[in-house]
Design an enzyme around this catalytic site. Structure first.
Site, PDB file in Angstrom:
ATOM      1  N   ASP A 201       0.719  -1.181   0.116  1.00 22.58           N
ATOM      2  CA  ASP A 201       0.028  -0.121  -0.007  1.00 22.58           C
ATOM      3  C   ASP A 201       0.930   1.298   0.118  1.00 22.58           C
ATOM      4  OD1 ASP A 201      -1.472   2.438   1.117  1.00 22.58           O
ATOM      5  OD2 ASP A 201      -3.133   1.032   1.109  1.00 22.58           O
ATOM      6  N   ASP A 204       0.366   3.792   2.985  1.00 22.77           N
ATOM      7  CA  ASP A 204       0.914   3.253   4.259  1.00 22.77           C
ATOM      8  C   ASP A 204       2.229   3.287   4.474  1.00 22.77           C
ATOM      9  OD1 ASP A 204      -1.783   2.944   5.186  1.00 22.77           O
ATOM     10  OD2 ASP A 204      -1.772   0.830   5.083  1.00 22.77           O
TER      11      ASP A 204
END
Length: 211
Positions: A201, A204
């Protein structure tokens, strides 16, 4: 739709470091910015310019400058913010707008939650920044959003893409003027809609996960 997949050893090297799960967020952010500057060089190949007269220490001559209206850079929140600095370093006169899209993890469909863009984008060249072209839903929605406001041309810049994402964008754009610039084209998507091999991700890894 025109697609350009970067083929440069520096880009491949930096992407390899990004993919490593042990690369910490500060290094990830730095490399994302550096990669964006390299990709922006290709993405701005057809940016509009106009002639201007300049005077060198030797004589007068004719050069070029970025034409008006200025290019509009649109990072897709939140992960696209990590690419913004790399783009504006190369094109400091560009204007910046923001578009917030989030993917529903059950339907994989994009949902708009924020936008800060001019109401009228007529005649504008727009550059949409989104690190990951996975299912293509979010980027397709962003491109549609810009054209609906009158954009003349949209160039989308992504670190990674997939064949599925490319197909989605191509189906959407039809005969509209779209260019897609990728750092690499990966194998595809897993059952959760993540790019394989990918880099996880991007949001993130850029900013961490707030608890």
């Amino acid at each position: 739709m025109r697609v350009h997949i970067a083929d440069h050893p520096l880009i491949t090297h930096k992407l390899s470091v990004l993919r490593d799960k042990n690369t910490p967020s500060p290094i990830f952010r730095q490399l994302t910015e550096e990669l964006m500057t390299l990709l922006a060089y290709e993405a701005t190949r057809n940016v509009r310019v106009e002639q201007c007269e300049i005077e060198t220490p030797v004589t007068k001559t004719v050069g070029v400058k970025i034409a008006s209206p200025k290019p509009l850079v649109v990072p897709i929140l939140r992960a696209g913010l990590g690419m913004l600095e790399g783009m504006t370093k190369l094109v400091p006169t560009a204007e910046v707008g923001f578009l917030g899209l989030v993917r529903d993890e059950e339907t994989f469909q994009p949902v708009t939650y924020a936008e800060r863009l001019p109401d009228d984008l007529s005649g504008r060249q727009c550059f949409a920044l989104d690190p990951m072209l996975a299912t293509g839903g979010s980027l397709a929605a962003a491109i549609s959003y810009l054209f609906d406001r009158g954009a003349e041309h949209v160039t989308a810049v992504c670190l990674l893409g997939t064949p599925e994402g490319l197909k989605k964008i191509e189906e959407l754009v039809g005969d509209r003027d779209v260019t897609l610039v990728l750092g690499a084209l990966d194998e595809g998507l897993n059952e959760k809609g993540y790019i394989v091999p990918g880099l996880g991700d991007a949001g993130d890894r850029l900013y961490g996960t707030a608890e």
